[in-house]
Design an enzyme around this catalytic site. Structure first.
Site, mmCIF file in Angstrom:
data_model
loop_
_atom_site.group_PDB
_atom_site.id
_atom_site.type_symbol
_atom_site.label_atom_id
_atom_site.label_comp_id
_atom_site.label_asym_id
_atom_site.label_seq_id
_atom_site.Cartn_x
_atom_site.Cartn_y
_atom_site.Cartn_z
ATOM 1 N N ARG A 99 6.963 -8.794 -4.865
ATOM 2 C CA ARG A 99 8.139 -9.137 -5.963
ATOM 3 C C ARG A 99 9.037 -7.975 -6.134
ATOM 4 N NH1 ARG A 99 5.503 -12.393 -10.757
ATOM 5 N NH2 ARG A 99 7.579 -12.794 -11.311
ATOM 6 N N ASP A 100 9.347 -7.082 -5.325
ATOM 7 C CA ASP A 100 10.395 -6.180 -5.348
ATOM 8 C C ASP A 100 10.837 -5.762 -3.936
ATOM 9 O OD1 ASP A 100 12.527 -4.963 -6.934
ATOM 10 O OD2 ASP A 100 11.223 -3.194 -7.359
ATOM 11 N N ILE A 101 11.047 -6.461 -3.136
ATOM 12 C CA ILE A 101 11.669 -6.168 -1.851
ATOM 13 C C ILE A 101 13.118 -5.870 -1.942
ATOM 14 C CG2 ILE A 101 11.833 -6.954 0.495
ATOM 15 C CD1 ILE A 101 9.031 -6.921 -0.061
#
Length: 170
Positions: free
Chosen positions: A78-80
């Site tokens: 969820r935070d690439i």
């Protein structure tokens, strides 16, 4: 923390130890040191993006780590973004910062409707104002963010803007 205890992959930052300091009510995570810095730091130091052959190698490693998270453990990062991809002294890639990650069911990739991640890398469905009618799929949002990351590393821009994002920070 729970996510990191389940993951063991050559391109995911390794959690070595968890220290729960009761006296200060803090938890410390002891992880592998990546002395090569982040891909964001490499990008900031570049003029117009990073070398295509290096980016290809790094991106293949990122995809291997993502496949492991999504398909083996049903974990959406969820935070690439370049800031969450580090290099060791040999130039090997490690996916880091699982603070926004979330487990999903193998038969249903629905995630919580909470907005998590970094806006410039978030999939369009994350911006929906009526979230109770929209599903948020774990693998889809990580794949979107990976594509934005790839574009960003190669061009030092984001897909929907012409300006150098790093110049805007100054």
């Amino acid at each position: 923390m729970e996510v990191l205890t389940k993951l063991s992959h050559k391109n995911i930052i390794a959690l070595r130890e968890i220290i729960d300091d009761q006296s200060s009510k803090k938890v410390y995570l002891v992880m592998v040191i990546c002395e090569g810095g982040t891909l964001e730091e490499k990008l900031e130091a570049s003029e117009n993006g990073l070398d295509e052959s290096l980016v290809k190698k790094w991106f293949q490693s990122l995809l291997s780590a993502l496949h492991y998270c999504l398909k083996v453990h049903q974990i959406s990062h969820r935070d690439i973004k370049p800031e969450n991809i580090m290099l060791d002294e040999k130039g090997e890639v490690f996916l880091t910062d699982f603070g926004c990650s979330e487990f999903f069911s193998p038969n249903n990739e629905d995630l919580s409707k909470a907005t998590k991640g970094t806006y410039l890398f978030m999939a369009p469905e994350m911006y929906e104002t009526n979230k109770d009618k929209k599903q948020i799929w774990g693998s889809h949002i990580d794949i979107w963010a990976s594509g934005v990351t790839l574009f960003n590393l190669l061009t030092k821009r984001h897909p929907w803007e012409n300006k150098n994002v790093y110049a805007l920070r100054e």
